[in-house]
Write a protein that holds these residues in place. Structure first.
Motif, PDB file in Angstrom:
ATOM      1  N   HIS A  88       6.358   3.716   5.038  1.00  0.00           N
ATOM      2  CA  HIS A  88       7.780   3.961   5.316  1.00  0.00           C
ATOM      3  C   HIS A  88       8.381   2.871   6.199  1.00  0.00           C
ATOM      4  O   HIS A  88       9.350   3.113   6.927  1.00  0.00           O
ATOM      5  CB  HIS A  88       7.956   5.332   5.979  1.00  0.00           C
ATOM      6  CG  HIS A  88       7.730   6.483   5.051  1.00  0.00           C
ATOM      7  ND1 HIS A  88       6.470   6.917   4.696  1.00  0.00           N
ATOM      8  CD2 HIS A  88       8.603   7.297   4.387  1.00  0.00           C
ATOM      9  CE1 HIS A  88       6.572   7.938   3.861  1.00  0.00           C
ATOM     10  NE2 HIS A  88       7.851   8.196   3.653  1.00  0.00           N
ATOM     11  N   ASP A  89       7.793   1.674   6.160  1.00  0.00           N
ATOM     12  CA  ASP A  89       8.306   0.528   6.929  1.00  0.00           C
ATOM     13  C   ASP A  89       8.325   0.815   8.427  1.00  0.00           C
ATOM     14  O   ASP A  89       9.204   0.351   9.158  1.00  0.00           O
ATOM     15  CB  ASP A  89       9.720   0.136   6.463  1.00  0.00           C
ATOM     16  CG  ASP A  89       9.776  -0.133   4.971  1.00  0.00           C
ATOM     17  OD1 ASP A  89       8.817  -0.722   4.464  1.00  0.00           O
ATOM     18  OD2 ASP A  89      10.763   0.265   4.337  1.00  0.00           O
TER      19      ASP A  89
ATOM     20  N   ARG B  17       3.888  -7.319  -0.988  1.00  0.00           N
ATOM     21  CA  ARG B  17       4.252  -6.435   0.121  1.00  0.00           C
ATOM     22  C   ARG B  17       4.474  -5.000  -0.372  1.00  0.00           C
ATOM     23  O   ARG B  17       4.123  -4.042   0.313  1.00  0.00           O
ATOM     24  CB  ARG B  17       5.501  -6.954   0.819  1.00  0.00           C
ATOM     25  CG  ARG B  17       5.260  -8.189   1.668  1.00  0.00           C
ATOM     26  CD  ARG B  17       6.451  -8.472   2.558  1.00  0.00           C
ATOM     27  NE  ARG B  17       7.622  -8.846   1.783  1.00  0.00           N
ATOM     28  CZ  ARG B  17       7.949 -10.087   1.475  1.00  0.00           C
ATOM     29  NH1 ARG B  17       7.176 -11.103   1.882  1.00  0.00           N
ATOM     30  NH2 ARG B  17       9.041 -10.364   0.781  1.00  0.00           N
ATOM     31  N   THR B  18       5.057  -4.875  -1.560  1.00  0.00           N
ATOM     32  CA  THR B  18       5.276  -3.538  -2.126  1.00  0.00           C
ATOM     33  C   THR B  18       3.955  -2.840  -2.401  1.00  0.00           C
ATOM     34  O   THR B  18       3.788  -1.652  -2.098  1.00  0.00           O
ATOM     35  CB  THR B  18       6.104  -3.649  -3.420  1.00  0.00           C
ATOM     36  OG1 THR B  18       7.347  -4.301  -3.142  1.00  0.00           O
ATOM     37  CG2 THR B  18       6.378  -2.284  -4.011  1.00  0.00           C
TER      38      THR B  18
ATOM     39  N   GLN C 206       2.377  -1.451   0.631  1.00  0.00           N
ATOM     40  CA  GLN C 206       2.977  -0.204   1.114  1.00  0.00           C
ATOM     41  C   GLN C 206       2.569   1.000   0.272  1.00  0.00           C
ATOM     42  O   GLN C 206       3.071   2.099   0.476  1.00  0.00           O
ATOM     43  CB  GLN C 206       4.503  -0.325   1.109  1.00  0.00           C
ATOM     44  CG  GLN C 206       5.035  -1.362   2.094  1.00  0.00           C
ATOM     45  CD  GLN C 206       6.520  -1.590   1.935  1.00  0.00           C
ATOM     46  OE1 GLN C 206       7.150  -1.069   1.020  1.00  0.00           O
ATOM     47  NE2 GLN C 206       7.091  -2.378   2.821  1.00  0.00           N
TER      48      GLN C 206
ATOM     49  N   ARG D  45       3.108   2.943   7.618  1.00  0.00           N
ATOM     50  CA  ARG D  45       3.245   1.659   6.928  1.00  0.00           C
ATOM     51  C   ARG D  45       3.971   1.809   5.595  1.00  0.00           C
ATOM     52  O   ARG D  45       4.712   0.917   5.178  1.00  0.00           O
ATOM     53  CB  ARG D  45       1.874   1.022   6.735  1.00  0.00           C
ATOM     54  CG  ARG D  45       1.271   0.499   8.037  1.00  0.00           C
ATOM     55  CD  ARG D  45      -0.028  -0.265   7.814  1.00  0.00           C
ATOM     56  NE  ARG D  45      -1.131   0.621   7.482  1.00  0.00           N
ATOM     57  CZ  ARG D  45      -1.665   0.738   6.291  1.00  0.00           C
ATOM     58  NH1 ARG D  45      -1.191   0.034   5.274  1.00  0.00           N
ATOM     59  NH2 ARG D  45      -2.683   1.565   6.068  1.00  0.00           N
TER      60      ARG D  45
ATOM     61  N   MET E  17      13.810  -1.208   2.561  1.00  0.00           N
ATOM     62  CA  MET E  17      12.940  -2.131   1.852  1.00  0.00           C
ATOM     63  C   MET E  17      12.832  -1.690   0.396  1.00  0.00           C
ATOM     64  O   MET E  17      12.615  -0.518   0.102  1.00  0.00           O
ATOM     65  CB  MET E  17      11.535  -2.135   2.469  1.00  0.00           C
ATOM     66  CG  MET E  17      11.520  -2.586   3.930  1.00  0.00           C
ATOM     67  SD  MET E  17      11.967  -4.318   4.126  1.00  0.00           S
ATOM     68  CE  MET E  17      10.543  -5.091   3.385  1.00  0.00           C
TER      69      MET E  17
END
Length: 426
Positions: free
Chosen positions: A395-396, A173-174, A177, A393, A423
């Motif tokens: 920046h969550d 997931r990291t 991003q 995306r 996050m």
């Protein structure tokens, strides 16, 4: 699954163990009855009472004559008792009777006769503990201990497998991003360790590719913009008619904007997010557009604050305003507004252009996509909304597109506020 398997195993063992156990118990009961009958037949009449007392004292076996008015209670109606009584009756005869208590004395009572033709009937009582399963609670306790050990072992196995998988999922997931997590530990089961090593290698390769891309983009930007600046200066000093000069300068500026979009799309942001006040930041960004004569109306919440990278936010908002100006024209009014959405804030940019089909909202977020049939201006590289979507995306947050009821497109950025959970990449 372990609990269900243990319960099923216990029931299977119990079912198949009951029949042989019933045969063994029946044989013991039949032997005791036969020995008691033989002792009563062969004993002298004067010693029968003494013998019965010895049986009671030493073996716990009681023998009483049966009467018609005896008070009896039946045995429990269970499968083990049914198997046991059926086997005893098969060996002692169909006239054998059973009781759970006789005249208030509880036990396992079996009737017998000294001789098949003898009208007198007797009751022999065996202590119930000889018939029932011994130490049931002890067996249940040991079963619970074994079950607990099995569950603990299963938990340790699942934890050993699950924790590396969770770390890999979080690291993936990291990377999604646009960030690069620290290397994953290469321990754990062999297959998981192999995946972690491969993921670390992939992450390192992506980081190197990102670094190479940033260097290439920086070089391209420098190598192209310097000649463009010289070309613009040459055009302005060429002495050509003003209309032609303005047209050529406009083309050069458009080329410069396209180069800027490419650089913005490929740029990485190593700086960590920080809390910024939206009202002041948006006012600063839109002031330059006002000075150029663009009509921008602001509807801002003075208390709005978000957690972003300020430079990246400026770039994203400028792309939204440029997109609105390009497809709505300079004579329109562009509205920039903010409003709360729980622990997030929504920043909306509304133009007065022709809008786009709803089916194309997601397509517009892709790189190099323009819907020229709906928004007829052919300028730009088709990276503006892709840059904003990538920023959201990272920046969550998210970018949403919708059509205004009175015409025009609404581009809405939803970003975490100061109270939103942060996050992490670790």
């Amino acid at each position: 699954m372990l609990v269900l398997a243990f319960a099923a195993w216990s029931q299977i063992v119990r079912h198949f163990e009951q029949e042989p156990r019933a045969r063994d118990l029946a044989q013991m009961v039949v032997s005791i009855v036969n020995l008691t009958r033989t002792a009563l037949v062969n004993a002298e009449s004067a010693r029968r009472l003494e013998m019965l007392i010895d049986l009671t004292a030493l073996e716990g076996i009681r023998v009483y004559p049966a009467e018609d008015d005896d008070t009896l209670t039946p045995l429990p109606d269970t499968r083990p008792i049914t198997l046991l009584t059926s086997e005893i009756r098969r060996q002692l005869g169909p006239g054998t009777r059973f009781a759970g208590s006789w005249e208030g004395l509880t036990g396992f009572w079996v009737s017998f006769r000294l001789d098949p033709q003898d009208p007198d009937e007797y009751w022999v009582m065996l202590p119930r503990e000889r018939i029932q399963r011994p130490r049931a609670l002890e067996w249940l306790g040991w079963g619970g201990v074994i079950m607990g050990i099995a569950l603990l072992g299963a938990y340790l196995i699942v934890f050993r497998i699950g924790r590396p998988l969770r770390l890999i999922a979080q690291a993936a997931r990291t990377v999604g991003q646009g960030k690069y997590p620290p290397p994953l530990p290469a321990g754990g089961p062999g297959e998981i360790a192999e995946v972690a090593v491969a993921f670390n290698q992939m992450s390192g390769d992506l980081a190197r590719l990102e670094s190479d891309r940033a260097i290439i983009l920086a070089g391209v930007s420098h190598d192209l913009r310097t000649p463009l600046a010289r070309l613009r200066l040459g055009v302005e000093m060429s002495g050509a008619p003003n209309d032609e000069v303005r047209a050529m300068v406009s083309d050069i500026e458009e080329m410069d904007r396209v180069i800027g979009q490419f650089v913005d799309y490929g740029r990485s942001e190593p700086q960590p997010p920080e809390i910024v006040k939206l009202a002041q930041l948006i006012s600063d960004i839109t002031e330059a557009y006002r000075l150029r004569g663009l009509d921008i109306q602001l509807d801002l919440d003075s208390g709005a604050a978000i957690r972003v990278r300020p430079i990246a936010f400026r770039r994203a908002l400028r792309n939204l305003i440029d997109n609105a100006e390009r497809y709505g024209g300079k004579a329109q009014t562009i509205t920039v507004s903010t409003h709360s959405a729980g622990d997030h804030w929504k920043i909306s940019v509304t133009d007065q252009g022709p809008g786009v089909p709803e089916s194309a909202f997601e397509t517009l977020k892709r790189p190099f996509v323009r819907l020229d049939e709906a928004r007829s201006n052919p300028q730009g590289a088709g990276l503006g909304l892709a840059i904003v979507d990538r920023f959201a995306r990272a920046h969550d947050g998210r970018l949403d597109l919708s059509n205004h009821p009175d015409g025009g497109l609404i581009a809405t950025l939803t970003l975490p506020g100061t109270n939103a959970p942060v996050m992490t990449s670790g």
